[in-house]
Design a protein around this motif. Sequence first.
Motif, PDB file in Angstrom:
ATOM      1  N   PRO A  63       0.834  -1.208   0.000  1.00 34.36           N
ATOM      2  CA  PRO A  63       0.000   0.000   0.000  1.00 34.36           C
ATOM      3  C   PRO A  63       0.868   1.258   0.000  1.00 34.36           C
ATOM      4  O   PRO A  63       2.044   1.210   0.381  1.00 34.36           O
ATOM      5  CB  PRO A  63      -0.785  -0.127   1.309  1.00 34.36           C
ATOM      6  CG  PRO A  63       0.100  -0.930   2.208  1.00 34.36           C
ATOM      7  CD  PRO A  63       0.837  -1.886   1.314  1.00 34.36           C
ATOM      8  N   HIS A  74      -4.813  -6.009   1.789  1.00 30.92           N
ATOM      9  CA  HIS A  74      -5.011  -4.697   2.389  1.00 30.92           C
ATOM     10  C   HIS A  74      -6.321  -4.612   3.152  1.00 30.92           C
ATOM     11  O   HIS A  74      -7.249  -5.408   2.948  1.00 30.92           O
ATOM     12  CB  HIS A  74      -4.991  -3.609   1.311  1.00 30.92           C
ATOM     13  CG  HIS A  74      -3.731  -3.592   0.498  1.00 30.92           C
ATOM     14  ND1 HIS A  74      -3.653  -3.046  -0.757  1.00 30.92           N
ATOM     15  CD2 HIS A  74      -2.493  -4.071   0.772  1.00 30.92           C
ATOM     16  CE1 HIS A  74      -2.429  -3.180  -1.229  1.00 30.92           C
ATOM     17  NE2 HIS A  74      -1.718  -3.809  -0.327  1.00 30.92           N
ATOM     18  N   GLU A 108      -9.154   0.341   2.064  1.00 27.27           N
ATOM     19  CA  GLU A 108      -7.993   0.647   1.222  1.00 27.27           C
ATOM     20  C   GLU A 108      -8.027  -0.188  -0.056  1.00 27.27           C
ATOM     21  O   GLU A 108      -7.699   0.303  -1.144  1.00 27.27           O
ATOM     22  CB  GLU A 108      -6.699   0.378   1.994  1.00 27.27           C
ATOM     23  CG  GLU A 108      -5.426   0.613   1.208  1.00 27.27           C
ATOM     24  CD  GLU A 108      -5.258   2.049   0.748  1.00 27.27           C
ATOM     25  OE1 GLU A 108      -4.587   2.268  -0.286  1.00 27.27           O
ATOM     26  OE2 GLU A 108      -5.806   2.969   1.397  1.00 27.27           O
TER      27      GLU A 108
END
Length: 505
Positions: A151, A236, A240
């Motif tokens: 991320p 994730h 997100e």
Amino acid sequence: MAEKSIPADVHVEHVHKRQFKHYNIMVIAAMCFASMGMGYSASIIGTTLAQPSFLAYFHLDTRPDALSLISTMNGLFQAGAFFGSFGINVVGDRFGRKMSIIIPSLLVLVSGACLAGSVNVGMFIAFRFFSGMGSWWLLGSVPVWMSEVAPPKNRGVLVDCHSAALLFGYCAASWVGAGFYFYHPAANNQWRAPLGFQCLPVFIVLCFMHWLPESPRWLLQNDRTEEAERVLLKLHDSDEAALELQQIRNQIAVDNTLENSWMSLVTKRSYRKRTFITLGLSVGIQMTGVLVINNYGPTIYASLGLSTSQQLLYQGGFNTLGFDCGILALLVVDRFSRPMLIAGGTAIVLATLVAEAALVASYPPVPGQSQAGLKAALAMIYLYIVFAEFLLDGTQYIYFSEVWPNHLRAKGMTIAMATIALVNIMWLQAAPTAFANIGWKFYLCFIIPGYIFAVCAWLFFPDTRHLALEEIAAIFGDADEIYHVQDVTKLSLEMNGKSEHQEDV
């Protein structure tokens, strides 16, 4: 430092809580075995060349062309690295990021076994070529995969695990080589086992590969949306994952309309800027002399008057310190701008080389020479690796993978790895002769161009820290090539529901 300016309608506000799941950490850790394998296979030659049994077996201690053969062992490794670099793009874009890690892992596995079993110098040199091909292919493919599964907020730290694992491979190679120096079998073939150990890390990653996810960006580029969605949900936080899925999917729709040929990297202004930055960073980092000092560490220690056993022990200490500083780098890589780490790190590292050159010139290793001068020269070599690994090594791989858009990332990494290999062929071929004939003056070949690079990096390299990969194009003037922010609330709710369903199952 180049200004970082992202238009408001391009920037997506990502979630402020932890963006990744523990599974994300686990898959990064598993892939680190590939990085370890690359580090070990690239570094083991340093201690191998210091093994008396190796030199005696191939008659490198008596034959007149020994110096050129040693240069060829390192040069052909880098030649293989150059050709292996193209697999990052050719295989990675067509068959997937995972396949671009499986094939080079197999190359390292097979070539490692053949190097350990070499029966003549020709066979050894030939398989050094294939070892370099596999190792350098891994060196570029692993951070591409890591950057595409991490991320935005934690990408620097997670991709820097590649560098830390690489350094662990260097460290392991040094100590395994040193350990076998003190082992004396009747056959006097203790140089073989350390070469064979390079097979272990890549064998482990090949065993894990079935359970590791494909890059969600590559999956979306190949219209495998459902698979990409499942991977993002596993990696994730669900909010997100929703944001990233929407952002990646929309960006790929734009990317599919853009030029993606090799020629476009030169003809299009924004791509040309990325190409120059990639070439500059590739050449500039190698101008610090990092691979020469690692691969010819025992040679450098010998020039300072140390015995063979001391050379191997100091080389082990050098790489252990490098690994420790690589771990500490995880704490700073996302705290400072990329140009600050690159330019500042280069300047500091070169300062240690300046001191090293001055000390060796002032206190040449002759009988009766001051031990204080020798100790200070050794200290400079150790300070060199502290700053190189703390500030530079991991940052370069992160930056290479960040500056290129999704549809050109593999090509960009290919340029980076191929350039590094070409520069290293020059340095590693020249190093034995240069150390033998001009000694400390060889360091000047790194110092002068290295400082020029540091100034250019500070002035012209943009900062990519904390930005989503899809947003970085705006820094290079490609804001019109980025999709504009859209409402993802509905998608987020849908993915939250899917995530809860998966947990229930």
